[in-house]
Scaffold this motif. Structure first.
Motif, PDB file in Angstrom:
ATOM      1  N   ASP A 121      48.563  -1.578  14.553  1.00 28.95           N
ATOM      2  CA  ASP A 121      47.907  -2.868  14.289  1.00 28.95           C
ATOM      3  C   ASP A 121      47.997  -3.779  15.518  1.00 28.95           C
ATOM      4  N   ASP A 122      49.172  -3.762  16.113  1.00 26.60           N
ATOM      5  CA  ASP A 122      49.422  -4.587  17.284  1.00 26.60           C
ATOM      6  C   ASP A 122      48.538  -4.144  18.452  1.00 26.60           C
ATOM      7  N   ALA A 123      48.410  -2.811  18.613  1.00 23.71           N
ATOM      8  CA  ALA A 123      47.598  -2.278  19.720  1.00 23.71           C
ATOM      9  C   ALA A 123      46.144  -2.687  19.544  1.00 23.71           C
ATOM     10  N   VAL A 124      45.653  -2.633  18.303  1.00 20.27           N
ATOM     11  CA  VAL A 124      44.259  -3.002  18.051  1.00 20.27           C
ATOM     12  C   VAL A 124      44.052  -4.493  18.358  1.00 20.27           C
ATOM     13  N   ARG A 125      44.930  -5.326  17.818  1.00 23.52           N
ATOM     14  CA  ARG A 125      44.753  -6.775  18.013  1.00 23.52           C
ATOM     15  C   ARG A 125      44.912  -7.161  19.485  1.00 23.52           C
ATOM     16  N   THR A 126      45.911  -6.559  20.140  1.00 26.84           N
ATOM     17  CA  THR A 126      46.110  -6.866  21.564  1.00 26.84           C
ATOM     18  C   THR A 126      44.888  -6.442  22.369  1.00 26.84           C
ATOM     19  N   SER A 127      44.305  -5.299  22.014  1.00 28.42           N
ATOM     20  CA  SER A 127      43.097  -4.833  22.716  1.00 28.42           C
ATOM     21  C   SER A 127      42.003  -5.890  22.613  1.00 28.42           C
ATOM     22  N   CYS A 128      41.786  -6.393  21.398  1.00 30.18           N
ATOM     23  CA  CYS A 128      40.729  -7.386  21.191  1.00 30.18           C
ATOM     24  C   CYS A 128      41.025  -8.665  21.978  1.00 30.18           C
ATOM     25  N   GLU A 129      42.257  -9.125  21.876  1.00 30.60           N
ATOM     26  CA  GLU A 129      42.629 -10.366  22.588  1.00 30.60           C
ATOM     27  C   GLU A 129      42.411 -10.224  24.091  1.00 30.60           C
ATOM     28  N   ALA A 130      42.691  -9.016  24.599  1.00 34.00           N
ATOM     29  CA  ALA A 130      42.633  -8.816  26.055  1.00 34.00           C
ATOM     30  C   ALA A 130      41.227  -8.482  26.537  1.00 34.00           C
ATOM     31  N   GLY A 131      40.258  -8.382  25.617  1.00 31.68           N
ATOM     32  CA  GLY A 131      38.871  -8.221  26.058  1.00 31.68           C
ATOM     33  C   GLY A 131      38.313  -6.809  25.988  1.00 31.68           C
ATOM     34  N   ALA A 145      57.462  -4.478  22.621  1.00 34.46           N
ATOM     35  CA  ALA A 145      57.053  -5.627  23.438  1.00 34.46           C
ATOM     36  C   ALA A 145      56.463  -5.147  24.761  1.00 34.46           C
ATOM     37  N   ALA A 146      57.076  -4.095  25.326  1.00 34.92           N
ATOM     38  CA  ALA A 146      56.573  -3.579  26.602  1.00 34.92           C
ATOM     39  C   ALA A 146      55.187  -2.964  26.424  1.00 34.92           C
ATOM     40  N   ASP A 147      54.996  -2.243  25.317  1.00 34.26           N
ATOM     41  CA  ASP A 147      53.685  -1.635  25.043  1.00 34.26           C
ATOM     42  C   ASP A 147      52.598  -2.708  24.979  1.00 34.26           C
ATOM     43  N   LYS A 148      52.895  -3.771  24.272  1.00 35.22           N
ATOM     44  CA  LYS A 148      51.923  -4.851  24.081  1.00 35.22           C
ATOM     45  C   LYS A 148      51.581  -5.518  25.426  1.00 35.22           C
ATOM     46  N   ALA A 149      52.613  -5.854  26.168  1.00 34.84           N
ATOM     47  CA  ALA A 149      52.378  -6.528  27.451  1.00 34.84           C
ATOM     48  C   ALA A 149      51.639  -5.605  28.422  1.00 34.84           C
ATOM     49  N   ALA A 150      52.024  -4.332  28.417  1.00 33.64           N
ATOM     50  CA  ALA A 150      51.389  -3.387  29.345  1.00 33.64           C
ATOM     51  C   ALA A 150      49.921  -3.170  28.977  1.00 33.64           C
ATOM     52  N   LEU A 151      49.625  -3.144  27.691  1.00 35.16           N
ATOM     53  CA  LEU A 151      48.238  -2.926  27.270  1.00 35.16           C
ATOM     54  C   LEU A 151      47.348  -4.075  27.753  1.00 35.16           C
ATOM     55  N   ALA A 152      47.799  -5.294  27.526  1.00 35.07           N
ATOM     56  CA  ALA A 152      47.011  -6.452  27.986  1.00 35.07           C
ATOM     57  C   ALA A 152      46.839  -6.408  29.501  1.00 35.07           C
ATOM     58  N   GLU A 153      47.899  -6.033  30.191  1.00 34.10           N
ATOM     59  CA  GLU A 153      47.835  -5.984  31.653  1.00 34.10           C
ATOM     60  C   GLU A 153      46.876  -4.885  32.140  1.00 34.10           C
ATOM     61  N   GLU A 154      46.931  -3.723  31.502  1.00 30.98           N
ATOM     62  CA  GLU A 154      46.062  -2.618  31.935  1.00 30.98           C
ATOM     63  C   GLU A 154      44.587  -2.951  31.710  1.00 30.98           C
ATOM     64  N   ILE A 155      44.292  -3.631  30.611  1.00 31.48           N
ATOM     65  CA  ILE A 155      42.891  -4.009  30.358  1.00 31.48           C
ATOM     66  C   ILE A 155      42.436  -5.011  31.424  1.00 31.48           C
ATOM     67  N   ARG A 156      43.293  -5.973  31.691  1.00 26.22           N
ATOM     68  CA  ARG A 156      42.949  -6.976  32.716  1.00 26.22           C
ATOM     69  C   ARG A 156      42.703  -6.311  34.070  1.00 26.22           C
ATOM     70  N   LYS A 157      43.593  -5.385  34.440  1.00 29.61           N
ATOM     71  CA  LYS A 157      43.454  -4.734  35.759  1.00 29.61           C
ATOM     72  C   LYS A 157      42.226  -3.818  35.798  1.00 29.61           C
ATOM     73  N   ALA A 158      41.890  -3.213  34.668  1.00 25.56           N
ATOM     74  CA  ALA A 158      40.688  -2.362  34.641  1.00 25.56           C
ATOM     75  C   ALA A 158      39.454  -3.213  34.902  1.00 25.56           C
ATOM     76  N   TYR A 159      39.428  -4.420  34.338  1.00 28.42           N
ATOM     77  CA  TYR A 159      38.286  -5.315  34.589  1.00 28.42           C
ATOM     78  C   TYR A 159      38.265  -5.826  36.030  1.00 28.42           C
ATOM     79  N   GLU A 160      39.420  -5.867  36.678  1.00 30.40           N
ATOM     80  CA  GLU A 160      39.404  -6.246  38.107  1.00 30.40           C
ATOM     81  C   GLU A 160      38.641  -5.182  38.908  1.00 30.40           C
ATOM     82  N   ILE A 161      38.770  -3.924  38.478  1.00 39.48           N
ATOM     83  CA  ILE A 161      38.047  -2.837  39.173  1.00 39.48           C
ATOM     84  C   ILE A 161      36.559  -2.854  38.797  1.00 39.48           C
ATOM     85  N   ALA A 162      36.271  -3.126  37.537  1.00 39.76           N
ATOM     86  CA  ALA A 162      34.876  -3.079  37.057  1.00 39.76           C
ATOM     87  C   ALA A 162      34.584  -4.335  36.242  1.00 39.76           C
TER      88      ALA A 162
END
Ligand code: FMN
Length: 360
Positions: free
Chosen positions: A95-105, A61-78
């Motif tokens: 599978d979860d990492a791939v889907r979460t990546s897509c959902e998070a942009g 659960a932490a991996d999933k939440a952190a991945l979405a958060e890191e993608i969001r914060k990376a877009y705040e920079i760029a």
């Protein structure tokens, strides 16, 4: 200067920052690279561990939440940059990492450490996400292309060819093959390029990864037939790299002979700083740990306490414990001599442009 176009996404410079797991490439590095005009990659593996989402028992659960958060914060920079993720087939929550990546942009997914044979199925709802397998042989690229075309009517948008003789982290060849040294990186790059042209009439970017440190290496890669490079170790010694300062200092102080191979519990060899391996292995013995997170699909440590727990060893290093932490690095990491900014790396690599005269 040729921009790098992968699927529907394009950046001014032919450079991808290689994903570095367990928060070596989190949002700060990926965002800075994307802002500078390359493709920034958040590595998904083990991201949750050193995050406020982790409570010691909720690895996935932490991996999933952190991945979405890191993608969001990376877009705040760029905000207008191209941010992707690196997803390792060998991890249980792939599978979860791939889907979460897509959902998070994430705009692209780079996937290796195993053959990403089912990746298009996981991303079917996000057709704009570019898919980029990592291979170390023409044969692996052929296998992936045939499977994707047959099962999903999809082909890769680009391919990363990773050199097992120079890259950092987990490697796509056996220890014996690496030590025998016969692998030819640019023959593989050209072979993969030719395969997609011949077999599928497709001119996709082929990206060389491993051992690219400076402008000379970059120009050499382009001259040898790569369309772009993926660089990881060089970005560790930047201010923006998400690792602790002690990790970066380990790169600065290591010598050429300190860099070697370690057998990972995932069954693959990895390249790392090898001086502290007794400390890495000893940690689990003294702590009496038994597979705290169950992160890998196949793991010799989980199965029979052989080797060491890799995700927590990488996590310790990321937090600055360079005595018992595993410090992955490429073969050229000994070249690090200062910590600069990501923009400085881009200035050095690209300030003079890449014109036809340079690249021929
Ligand atoms: C610290 C470190 C961690 C890495 N972690 C990953 C990873 O999680 N997934 C992956 O596919 N590759 C990983 N790699 C490989 C890089 O993405 C890259 O392809 C390779 O290191 C390029 O060679 P270079 O480091 O000489 O530039 C890692 C490399 C390093 C140095």
């Amino acid at each position: 200067m040729q921009p790098l176009i992968i699927g529907r996404h394009s950046v001014p410079f032919p450079l991808i920052q290689g994903g570095m797991g367990v928060r070596i490439s989190g949002h700060k590095l990926a965002g800075a690279v994307a802002k500078a005009g390359g493709i920034g990659i958040v590595a998904s593996a083990g991201l949750g561990l050193n995050s406020h989402h982790y409570n010691g028992r909720n690895y996935y659960a932490a991996d999933k939440a952190a991945l979405a958060e890191e993608i969001r914060k990376a877009y705040e920079i760029a905000p207008d940059g191209v941010i992707g993720t690196n997803c390792m087939v060998a991890v249980k929550n792939y599978d979860d990492a791939v889907r979460t990546s897509c959902e998070a942009g994430a705009k692209l997914i780079i996937s290796g450490a195993g053959l990403p044979l089912h990746l298009p199925a996981l991303t079917a709802d996000w057709p704009e996400v570019a898919l980029v397998p990592i291979v170390s042989s023409v044969k692996a690229a052929e296998l992936i292309a045939r499977k994707w075309k047959k099962s999903y009517d999809r082909l890769p948008d680009a391919v990363v060819v990773e050199d097992p003789l120079t890259a950092g982290g987990h490697l796509g060849a056996s220890r014996e093959e690496i030590e025998a040294g016969g692998y030819e990186q640019y023959a593989t790059v050209r072979g993969v390029k030719a395969y997609f042209r011949r077999e599928w009439s497709l001119n996709i970017p082929i990206i060389a990864a491993g051992g690219v440190w400076d402008r000379g290496d970059l120009l050499y890669a382009l001259e040898q037939g790569a369309d772009a490079v993926q660089m990881a170790s060089r970005f560790v010694v930047t201010e923006e790299c998400d690792a602790d300062l002690a990790y970066k200092q380990a790169y600065l102080s290591c010598q050429r002979e300190d860099i070697g191979l370690v057998m990972s519990p995932a069954g693959l060899p990895g390249r790392a700083i090898v001086g502290n391996l007794d400390g890495v292995r000893g940690y689990d013995v003294t702590q009496g740990t038994r597979c705290p997170s169950g992160c890998l699909k196949k793991c010799t440590y989980k199965a029979e306490q052989d080797r060491f727990c890799i995700v927590h060893a990488l996590d310790r290093a990321q937090r600055g414990d360079v005595e018992t932490g595993l410090i992955f690095c490429g073969r050229n990491a000994w070249k690090a001599n200062h910590i600069g900014t990501v923009q400085e790396v881009f200035d050095e690599l690209f300030a003079e442009g890449i014109d036809a005269a340079d690249a021929v």
